[in-house]
Design a protein around this motif. Structure first.
Motif, PDB file in Angstrom:
ATOM      1  N   PHE A  19       0.859  -1.188   0.000  1.00  0.00           N
ATOM      2  CA  PHE A  19       0.000   0.000   0.000  1.00  0.00           C
ATOM      3  C   PHE A  19       0.894   1.236   0.000  1.00  0.00           C
ATOM      4  O   PHE A  19       2.089   1.163   0.316  1.00  0.00           O
ATOM      5  CB  PHE A  19      -0.959   0.011   1.201  1.00  0.00           C
ATOM      6  CG  PHE A  19      -0.327  -0.235   2.530  1.00  0.00           C
ATOM      7  CD1 PHE A  19       0.509   0.716   3.131  1.00  0.00           C
ATOM      8  CD2 PHE A  19      -0.562  -1.417   3.231  1.00  0.00           C
ATOM      9  CE1 PHE A  19       1.091   0.493   4.370  1.00  0.00           C
ATOM     10  CE2 PHE A  19       0.024  -1.650   4.467  1.00  0.00           C
ATOM     11  CZ  PHE A  19       0.852  -0.689   5.032  1.00  0.00           C
ATOM     12  N   GLY A  36     -11.006  -4.373   4.436  1.00  0.00           N
ATOM     13  CA  GLY A  36     -10.329  -4.427   3.140  1.00  0.00           C
ATOM     14  C   GLY A  36     -10.223  -5.863   2.682  1.00  0.00           C
ATOM     15  O   GLY A  36     -10.428  -6.800   3.460  1.00  0.00           O
ATOM     16  N   ASN A  37      -9.910  -6.042   1.416  1.00  0.00           N
ATOM     17  CA  ASN A  37      -9.792  -7.387   0.863  1.00  0.00           C
ATOM     18  C   ASN A  37      -8.671  -8.165   1.547  1.00  0.00           C
ATOM     19  O   ASN A  37      -7.705  -7.577   2.038  1.00  0.00           O
ATOM     20  CB  ASN A  37      -9.527  -7.330  -0.649  1.00  0.00           C
ATOM     21  CG  ASN A  37     -10.700  -6.754  -1.414  1.00  0.00           C
ATOM     22  OD1 ASN A  37     -11.846  -6.892  -0.997  1.00  0.00           O
ATOM     23  ND2 ASN A  37     -10.423  -6.104  -2.527  1.00  0.00           N
ATOM     24  N   CYS A  40      -4.671  -7.273   1.605  1.00  0.00           N
ATOM     25  CA  CYS A  40      -4.454  -5.856   1.282  1.00  0.00           C
ATOM     26  C   CYS A  40      -3.488  -5.183   2.255  1.00  0.00           C
ATOM     27  O   CYS A  40      -3.033  -4.068   1.994  1.00  0.00           O
ATOM     28  CB  CYS A  40      -5.783  -5.098   1.235  1.00  0.00           C
ATOM     29  SG  CYS A  40      -6.564  -4.862   2.854  1.00  0.00           S
ATOM     30  N   LYS A  42      -3.914  -5.205   6.022  1.00  0.00           N
ATOM     31  CA  LYS A  42      -4.509  -4.685   7.264  1.00  0.00           C
ATOM     32  C   LYS A  42      -3.621  -4.996   8.469  1.00  0.00           C
ATOM     33  O   LYS A  42      -3.325  -4.110   9.289  1.00  0.00           O
ATOM     34  CB  LYS A  42      -5.915  -5.281   7.462  1.00  0.00           C
ATOM     35  CG  LYS A  42      -6.910  -4.915   6.380  1.00  0.00           C
ATOM     36  CD  LYS A  42      -8.301  -5.430   6.700  1.00  0.00           C
ATOM     37  CE  LYS A  42      -8.405  -6.940   6.721  1.00  0.00           C
ATOM     38  NZ  LYS A  42      -8.168  -7.549   5.376  1.00  0.00           N
ATOM     39  N   ALA A 210      -7.090   0.016   0.853  1.00  0.00           N
ATOM     40  CA  ALA A 210      -6.775  -0.461  -0.489  1.00  0.00           C
ATOM     41  C   ALA A 210      -5.323  -0.099  -0.778  1.00  0.00           C
ATOM     42  O   ALA A 210      -4.686   0.625  -0.001  1.00  0.00           O
ATOM     43  CB  ALA A 210      -7.709   0.155  -1.524  1.00  0.00           C
ATOM     44  N   SER A 211      -4.790  -0.581  -1.884  1.00  0.00           N
ATOM     45  CA  SER A 211      -3.373  -0.368  -2.174  1.00  0.00           C
ATOM     46  C   SER A 211      -3.020   1.104  -2.321  1.00  0.00           C
ATOM     47  O   SER A 211      -1.890   1.516  -2.072  1.00  0.00           O
ATOM     48  CB  SER A 211      -2.985  -1.124  -3.451  1.00  0.00           C
ATOM     49  OG  SER A 211      -3.752  -0.647  -4.555  1.00  0.00           O
TER      50      SER A 211
END
Length: 307
Positions: A19, A36-37, A40, A42, A210-211
């Motif tokens: 990220f 978040g996915n 990603c 976290k 997200a990234s």
């Protein structure tokens, strides 16, 4: 004091960017779910905030009195419960004083926390670990027992900020309910990663990772999912419209190219009938090809933009 994330980036050793350019301010008393996915970053972000991992670029500032409950506890297996709870120094100082060693360093370490042992046992008891020796090694405990020990530390230390990474993974219904109640009543900053929807709905705000950044949503997890659904539906409609326009652009380009080719053929036949010199026919053909290529280029560029 707030948790402040400034232009934070993390790049793996293989140069893959996890990220970048993350910015966020978590103010005193804020309670936020970090979503978040999968993959990603976290947990990586939470470790950076906790100080367990260094960012590639950017900075994080946070209250000095911060408490972190990680998702995995294997690194604590060779420590005692007292060490895991970070009270072993105070316990040693307390027992040294009680045994007659009145060195100033022991009083400094204890810092008037004379009932530290009783408070620790009370906190552990409240989380279902009644009577467990503080000298016991963490390595012999189950995942649920380790989790409850670390959660007991929240009440023992009364931190200003709390980071929780999947805290309900090994908890039974009683433990989960105690955690829900604690999160609701604590005045501390709380940042949570979890797949437990009930826990996420205790939190009045969601931050999606997200990234390329963090997106903040006011409202609990159910509200967040509703908003995401609305956004995704809108994006799906836009996508369908673009796909329709792309198909039309490609069809139009094909039809115009076919029409132009037919016009060129007819033009050549007419020129032959009129007896136009070959050199002039060549010039006309070149112009027709240039015109056709320009037309093709225009429609190709339009299709690429739509794509």
């Amino acid at each position: 004091m707030s948790i402040i994330i400034r232009d934070l980036s993390y790049v793996h050793s293989d140069k893959e960017v996890l990220f970048q350019h993350l910015n966020l301010v978590i103010n005193p008393g804020d309670k936020i779910a970090l979503t978040g996915n999968n993959g990603c970053g976290k947990s990586t972000l939470m470790r950076i905030i906790a100080g367990d991992l260094s960012a590639t670029t950017g900075t994080v500032s946070h209250p000095e009195h911060l408490y972190y409950v990680p998702q995995h506890f294997g690194q604590y297996d060779d420590r005692t419960i007292a060490q895991a709870l970070r009270i072993d120094g105070k316990l040693k100082a307390l027992h040294a004083i009680l045994n007659g060693d009145v060195s100033e360093k022991h009083f400094t370490t204890l810092n008037d926390d004379w009932n530290i042992e009783e408070r620790a046992q009370a906190a552990l008891s409240a989380w279902g670990m009644d009577g467990i020796p503080l000298s016991r090694l963490m390595g012999g405990l189950s995942g649920g027992e380790k989790t409850r020990i670390f959660l007991a530390g929240m009440e023992l230390h009364s931190p200003v900020a709390i980071l929780l990474d999947e805290p309900t993974n090994h908890l039974d219904a009683t433990g989960r309910q105690r955690l829900y109640d604690f999160v609701r009543r604590t005045p501390a900053i709380v940042l949570v990663i979890s797949h437990d929807r009930t826990l996420l709905n205790q939190l009045p705000a969601i931050c999606e990772l997200a990234s390329n950044g963090l997106t903040f949503y006011g409202g609990n997890y159910d509200f967040f999912k509703e908003q995401k659904g609305i956004q995704l539906n809108a994006l799906q409609k836009q996508l369908e419209e673009k796909q329709k326009a792309l198909r039309l652009a490609r069809k139009t380009a094909r039809e115009l190219a076919e029409q132009k080719a037919k016009q060129n053929v007819r033009g050549e036949k007419a020129a032959i009938k009129k007896g136009i010199p070959r050199i002039m026919m060549g010039t006309m053909k070149n112009r027709a090809e240039v015109s056709t290529n320009k037309l093709k280029s225009v429609h190709t560029e339009k299709a690429e933009k739509l794509q």
